[in-house]
Design a protein around this motif. Structure first.
Motif, PDB file in Angstrom:
ATOM      1  N   LYS A  42      -3.185   3.550  -0.438  1.00 40.40           N
ATOM      2  CA  LYS A  42      -3.422   3.387   0.991  1.00 40.40           C
ATOM      3  C   LYS A  42      -4.887   3.607   1.358  1.00 40.40           C
ATOM      4  N   SER A  58       0.853  -1.191   0.000  1.00 41.90           N
ATOM      5  CA  SER A  58       0.000   0.000   0.000  1.00 41.90           C
ATOM      6  C   SER A  58       0.887   1.239   0.000  1.00 41.90           C
ATOM      7  N   GLY A  89      -7.106   0.852  -1.264  1.00 45.09           N
ATOM      8  CA  GLY A  89      -6.612  -0.491  -1.545  1.00 45.09           C
ATOM      9  C   GLY A  89      -6.714  -1.450  -0.365  1.00 45.09           C
ATOM     10  N   SER A  90      -6.817  -2.733  -0.677  1.00 47.97           N
ATOM     11  CA  SER A  90      -6.871  -3.754   0.365  1.00 47.97           C
ATOM     12  C   SER A  90      -6.585  -5.115  -0.267  1.00 47.97           C
TER      13      SER A  90
END
Length: 336
Positions: A328, A254, A331-332
């Motif tokens: 960051k 990230s 996103g995951s």
């Protein structure tokens, strides 16, 4: 008389040593960076992009970072399976584009090639990579110029570009990378792209295992992955039949995203992922092990450093790696 004899003997020995040196190698010559022999053991070169041994020595060409369309408009993707390492980055509209890095192989057909982004400076710089793209905005060119990253673009007359008659612009550019390599000349890579696991070293214990993963970039795009036969492959990719990239490791990082300062032809603001600093990191290994931690990169050209939550460094197994460079904020990664 004794002292004179001693002096003559010393001069004779020195002369013989110089003669031997001149007959075998030039004084001060450096050993080959690819292989050497010490104590009977042969030191074999290791790829900076895969961590794998290269018995025949490293390629003489520089690594090439080719920008490839990653949507149905640009499918099928050609040549992605020949890359040493791939980075998936977010572009405008929340969709993604690929930065495929070629070093060991220089394919004759890669595509469909698209434009560069400022993010590519941090992708290319760690291995002195040279970016290949159809074109780009002046602000993007400026970012790469400041990072001292060379760009080969169709806009600037780079060789190797052709058009696919089955596609429409701007999704129709194909690249014969051999033509760029012939113009680029020789280059030496001085840094590893990732911290590779050394031979005989036991990797950090994984907290859990997984066989599937969903990597979300935005509400517009999630890349689906599955592990089978010791490799990770995309389940919703766009590669030509039989040309899907098979990753030994999947590394999700990230990173911060900023406004690139310009808009695309459709009027959409262009994001620029900053590939330096620090953020969350998730490593999915070939054995299914999942390691959580953080990554850091001091400069655009630094090798990535990886640490677990307790501050212990961890490494990536040698092989081909796919890096998911997610924002960051949006996103995951979900594993199962």
């Amino acid at each position: 008389m004794t002292s004179r004899t001693t002096l003559l003997s010393a001069l004779l020995v020195a002369g013989l040593a110089l003669t031997a040196c001149s007959s075998d190698e030039k004084p001060g010559a450096k050993p080959s960076p690819d292989a050497d022999e010490r104590g009977g053991a042969t030191l074999v070169a290791r790829s900076p992009l895969t961590g794998l041994d290269v018995p025949g020595g490293l390629p003489k060409n520089p690594p090439f970072v080719v920008k490839i369309e990653n949507s149905s408009s640009g499918e099928p993707q050609y040549g992605v399976h020949h890359a040493d390492l791939v980075v998936e980055e977010m572009v405008e509209g929340g969709i993604t584009r690929l930065a495929a890095i070629y070093h060991a192989k220089v394919p004759s057909k890669i595509g469909h090639v698209r434009s560069l982004r400022g993010t590519d400076a941090g992708i290319a710089a760690p291995v002195e990579g040279q970016v290949v793209a159809s074109g780009g905005a002046q602000k993007a060119y400026a970012v790469l110029d400041r990072a001292d990253v060379k760009v080969w673009s169709e806009d600037n007359g780079a060789p190797g570009f052709t058009r696919d008659p089955a596609k429409r612009a701007p999704y129709d550019r194909l690249m014969d990378l051999r033509q760029v390599a012939a113009k680029a000349g020789e280059a030496e890579v001085t840094r590893d792209y990732l911290p590779w696991t050394a031979k005989g070293t036991k990797p950090v214990a994984a907290a859990k295992t997984a066989s599937r993963a969903s990597v979300r970039f935005s509400s517009s795009h999630t890349t689906e992955w599955a592990r089978k036969g010791g490799t990770w492959t995309r389940q919703n990719g766009h590669a030509a039949s039989g040309q899907e990239f098979r990753a030994t490791s999947l590394l999700v990082l990230s990173a911060d995203v900023k406004d690139a300062g310009y808009r695309d032809p459709g009027g959409n603001p262009v994001p620029e992922t900053v590939f330096k600093g620090q953020g969350r990191a998730t490593l999915l290994r070939a054995d299914g092990g999942v390691v959580e931690g953080t990554w850091s990169k001091r400069t655009l050209g630094s090798t990535i450093s990886l640490k677990t939550a307790d501050g212990k460094g961890f490494t990536v197994d040698p092989g081909r790696t796919w890096i998911e460079l997610v924002p960051k904020e949006t996103g995951s990664v979900t594993t199962r």
